[in-house]
Design an enzyme around this catalytic site. Structure first.
Site, mmCIF file in Angstrom:
data_model
loop_
_atom_site.group_PDB
_atom_site.id
_atom_site.type_symbol
_atom_site.label_atom_id
_atom_site.label_comp_id
_atom_site.label_asym_id
_atom_site.label_seq_id
_atom_site.Cartn_x
_atom_site.Cartn_y
_atom_site.Cartn_z
ATOM 1 C CG ASN A 291 -5.356 -0.194 1.526
ATOM 2 O OD1 ASN A 291 -5.543 -0.640 2.338
ATOM 3 N ND2 ASN A 291 -4.642 0.687 1.572
ATOM 4 C CE LYS B 192 -0.634 -0.111 4.886
ATOM 5 N NZ LYS B 192 0.028 -1.279 5.213
ATOM 6 C CB THR C 203 -8.113 1.444 3.323
ATOM 7 O OG1 THR C 203 -8.148 1.966 4.509
ATOM 8 C CG2 THR C 203 -8.904 1.756 2.480
ATOM 9 C CB CYS C 204 -4.023 -1.722 5.317
ATOM 10 S SG CYS C 204 -4.175 -3.452 5.676
ATOM 11 C CG ASP C 205 -4.704 5.070 6.534
ATOM 12 O OD1 ASP C 205 -4.921 5.541 7.603
ATOM 13 O OD2 ASP C 205 -3.913 5.724 5.592
#
Lengths: 381, 381
Positions: B371, A51, B328-330
């Site tokens: 992502n 990412k 998302t990976c946020d």
């Protein structure tokens, strides 16, 4: 800035192609970063956090160097595979996955999945039978510049339950993961997290579950304005902590650098669009508007979290603090206002600025077409 | 939700195409909104704020209805022209413009430009000789849900200088603009701003400059969770304020609705990806993760500013507050946490939710590929 980026930008300007902002990433720097991680932690597998910058050039380079890949979605997993990674080198590291995406990843050959609750374990048991799972634990991120919310991970005692549940459902309870926060400058942060991981290993062992892996996540900083410790000092601190908490039975380890792999490899070039004041009042700051802002790639200036180093052709001259804003008709598109940014007094409209350390979390954060502006142009050289 | 959107979503589901989140905008609602503005303020020209939703279908509809267009960039101006607007119906409303973009707009036939400083006036004098300019003034946005920063506009006394400068450089000092803040629920907000505009008209008249236009900006709210006053009540309040401050010499007026034109015409359908808890502690809230979040189109949940109305197939059942987050990976991709959102206790993974009032500031805010996720799918029906 590397000589290669310098030369590239010069050529672009000479050819009159510098009408829009752009990101330039030097792949040689990415290669060096990978080799530093690999050398400093020789027994640890590197899973690049896709990412941070999923450009095919970056993925192909890292795949050729032997890197593994931490992916947030099936789309990212497909990109890693297309770049040459084999499925055993790809993990599905997002704890939030649709069951049909788990099935798609499984069909691609991926066998390593992150979880932080029983509900997710159940999806994986159905869609990816027999796969390996690791449980992500919550960790407070003191010392990080971009601390993480509580979005990912569960309490350590719950992680034991989650892993136990996985084992019962025919999955392989494989390990534990944590994340010390992005841009973590305290090398001791890993020590406390590893203590927690070791306790989970012991609790699982008491239930007859033999965990094998600790995923130490990312958090390795890139240099913005403040100096950061070297990768070497992180490596040493991590190794000491592993010894301390796991003794002679050090488990398999993984790290997931994203920013630390590509951040310092990239530079954004931007143009000063306008310099003005809001009134003639004493002490009124100048506003400097760039052709890139929060919606064009600098999303991480949100809450002024990340403070980039910005260079101008007039560096060395007297500076004064200015409010720095982006080009869109959105009033939230202001980068630095609470802490104004020092820029040369002699700065002029049309000047080009260079924003350092922008190789990570810029190009893909950029909005698809807000205000009709195209996404950030990127070059990987 | 309109019957047309309901039927569309049903058909999409039956055809198995509902695997990703989507935005559906009912153009009939946009048409009604335009007609309401036109009828309520018959002497005011409507400049639709293209940035709110630049879909060609929306622009073509509004162009055919006779709308004018407020554009933030040359790209948006080109889109408005491509949709059928003539250049005299397009304004370049961003106070931050590159000189070469001003020249491009001028070449397209555009003659109306926003300014808030002398530096911008000088660019326009060089690149768009003889054009009309209006000066944007700062205005504090008490009463707005999404208050504006000080990014756009200058102090009223400076606006007089800016307009004077324009006139001296051969431009036509044409008027004044202000913006009362987005989602402004206090109908009296326009009164105070118009008082300030009238004072600038008088100051300019003393210098022999006869201003002709007041651009009253946008700010007309769309209904999210709280009830908002009707367009009719805004219209009446604005008309009274114009009479009060300009007497019998009411100037030409412009409004720039964006959210008020398209906000309530759109609905986002999203899927519940995961429901979980972080620990077994008493009082620990559930987390509900959707397949859309801050980077997929819900950017306006930043700081929890806009609180959307969310409906579920289980409405009517008992509710409890949950933390609502994106996929998302946020870790910043969390929509509502400080003020948790009430959702049904019986909510399940896989349920579809409908987010009301999402026709504005969603699709184009969406990130280009963060992502690896595709930008928000949109349908304008």
């Amino acid at each position: 800035m590397t000589q290669r980026i310098h030369d590239f930008l010069l050529r672009r300007r000479e050819e009159g192609r510098d009408t829009e902002p752009c990101l330039v990433v030097d792949l040689d720097v990415v290669r060096e970063n990978y080799q530093t991680f690999a050398k400093t932690l020789p027994d640890t597998r590197v899973f690049y956090a896709v990412k941070a910058n999923p450009a095919p050039e970056v993925l192909r380079l890292l795949a050729s160097l032997g890197s593994c890949f931490d992916t947030a979605t099936v789309q990212e997993a497909e990109m890693a595979l297309a770049a040459g990674a084999t499925p055993d080198r790809v993990s599905f590291g997002n704890t939030i996955k649709k069951e049909r995406d788990i099935a798609r990843a499984y069909a691609l050959g991926i066998r390593l999945f992150a979880v932080d609750c029983k509900e997710e374990v159940e999806k994986i048991a159905r869609a990816a039978p027999g796969a390996k799972v690791f449980a992500r634990i919550l960790y407070d991120c003191a010392g990080a510049e971009w601390p993480l919310s509580r979005k990912f991970g569960c309490a350590p005692e719950m992680a034991v339950e989650v892993l136990d549940h996985a084992q019962r459902l025919g999955l392989e309870a494989y390990g534990v993961s944590f994340h010390v926060g992005s841009q973590q400058r305290n090398v001791k942060a890993w020590d406390r997290a590893l203590a927690s991981a070791a306790a989970i290993f012991r609790d699982c062992a008491e239930r007859g579950i033999s965990l094998k892996m600790v995923n130490m996540g990312g958090g390795f900083p890139t240099k913005y304005l403040k100096d950061v410790p070297t990768v070497r000092s992180y490596g040493m601190a991590i190794f000491r902590a592993l010894r301390k908490h796991f003794g002679n039975r050090i488990p398999e380890t993984i790290i997931e650098p994203g920013r630390g792999m590509v951040g310092n490899a990239g530079i954004i070039e931007t143009e000063v669009v306008l310099i003005s004041k809001k009134s003639q009042k004493e002490g009124e700051l100048r506003w400097v508007y760039l052709d890139i802002g929060k919606f064009g790639g600098l999303a991480e200036t949100m809450d002024e979290s990340i403070r980039y180093q910005i260079r101008s052709p007039r560096d060395g001259a007297d500076v004064e603090p200015v409010v720095l804003a982006g080009p869109t008709c959105d009033s939230a598109d202001v980068m630095y206002e609470k802490s104004p940014y020092p820029l040369p007094v002699s700065l002029e409209i049309g000047d080009k600025l260079l924003i350092d350390g922008t190789g990570a979390y810029t190009s893909t954060y950029s909005s698809v077409a807000f205000n009709g502006l195209p996404p950030l142009k990127t070059y990987h050289i």
